[in-house]
Design a protein around this motif. Structure first.
Motif: not given
Length: 380
Positions: A123-145
């Motif tokens: 997540c690139l929106k600063k106030d929505r970033q979480t502790k799991s920011q170091d874990k890459p997004l899944s392929k399916k989410t990227l395909m949806t983007i």
């Protein structure tokens, strides 16, 4: 309305440079670039696009403004779920990167940056970033983007804001699909032999049991299951005409391939016949638009399915949508990928087997036996 380029610059040996011809309002012009390699091709294309864009309206509008207008247009024709997805993906991934740009300054590289940065930082929106920011997004989410970006740009082209048509957006090679859980053979055996659950410490008949069985035997999405009517089944053929989303809205399904027909397997037919018998014994009138499984909403089905699993010791527990993954995993060894796409309502570009197939216990052993048999055959 401005013209849209449908061709690309070609290398002219006689001129020793890139050349492209485009036409607008009956006038044809040629553009050139002497820069060698693909850089020169892009330069010539850019010159052509600039001329075609000369009369494009609203080129000074910020992308954030146009994105909001697009979402409003989506609300006119799409269900709440898709609208919320467009809003969320814009807010979390797309607009933090390109929202402040003018539409005239947008290029394909910046759209690719959205995907690449989202993969790396989630997540690139600063106030929505979480502790799991170091874990890459899944392929399916990227395909949806990527899909949302393309849908937005298509709307921009249709409304004469740009001629940009991103054709080469890629998903990072290291992106992986999230692991899904499916029903293993023991759990499947329980599902097709036990029709009760525990309620207040007592065993009771689960009147959604045939819906669970039908789902895993057909690969239907939860919304399609809720939206199925008695009249949608003729003989042994099921015609899917609608889906009920989590907001209770009737839609035509997740995509243009969702409206489809298929012939029931023996397992699916057995679940269907048992459900019809249950409706008759309960005094439910069987009209064309009688909901086949009498499911109030998706949330009700989710809670009941969780209760069934807990009551019958099914572990690890799977979601309703993972029953669809279970179906594909079972059928992937029997059907071709194109047959699977037709059954589950996927587009031609969807990697159905790669996304939905997971390992059933015993499959590796079966493959080893089959491999041994093949080698034995040729070594005789």
């Amino acid at each position: 309305m401005a013209s849209k380029r449908t061709n690309t610059a070609a290398w002219s040996k006689s001129l020793n440079q890139w050349k492209i011809g485009v036409q607008k309002d009956g006038v044809r012009k040629y553009f050139y670039s002497g820069t060698p390699g693909r850089t020169g091709q892009r330069e010539a294309n850019a010159k052509a696009d600039a001329w075609l864009d000369d009369n494009i309206t609203g080129t000074n509008k910020k992308i954030s403004v146009l994105y909001a207008e697009w979402v409003e247009s989506v609300k006119l024709t799409c269900g709440t779920s898709y609208v919320e997805q467009c809003e969320k993906y814009g807010e979390y991934y797309i607009l933090p990167v390109i929202g402040k740009l003018k539409i005239s300054d947008l290029n394909e590289g910046q759209l690719q940056t959205v995907i690449d940065r989202s993969y790396k930082h989630r997540c690139l929106k600063k106030d929505r970033q979480t502790k799991s920011q170091d874990k890459p997004l899944s392929k399916k989410t990227l395909m949806t983007i990527r899909s949302v970006e393309k849908a937005f740009l298509k709307w921009c082209r249709l409304n004469n804001y740009t001629t940009l048509n991103p054709e080469n957006l890629t998903i990072p090679k290291n992106a992986r699909l999230n692991e899904k859980t499916i029903l293993q053979p023991d759990a499947l055996s329980t599902l097709f032999s036990v029709d009760t659950r525990t309620r207040f410490g007592k065993r009771v008949f689960d009147d959604y049991i045939y819906a669970y069985r039908f789902a895993v035997a057909t690969g239907l999405r939860p919304g399609e299951l809720v939206g199925l009517w008695y009249g949608d089944v003729k003989g042994n053929t099921v015609s899917l005409r609608r889906s009920i989303n989590v907001q209770g809205e009737e839609t035509t399904g997740k995509n243009e391939n969702a409206i489809r027909s298929f012939v029931m397997s023996k397992k699916a037919r057995s679940a269907y016949d048992s459900q019809v018998q249950l409706l008759r014994s309960s005094g439910v009138p069987l009209n064309y638009n009688t909901p086949l499984f009498q499911i109030g909403c998706q949330r009700s089905l989710v809670k009941r399915w969780e209760s069934y699993q807990k009551s019958n010791g099914i572990e690890p527990m799977v979601t309703l949508y993972e029953l669809r993954h279970t179906f594909v995993s079972i059928e992937s060894g029997v059907l071709t990928d194109s047959q699977l796409k037709m059954l589950v309502g996927h587009s031609k570009n969807m990697d159905t087997a790669g996304t939905y197939r997971h390992e059933l216990k015993g499959q590796r052993e079966a493959l080893a036996i089959a491999t041994d048999a093949a080698f034995d055959k040729i070594s005789v």
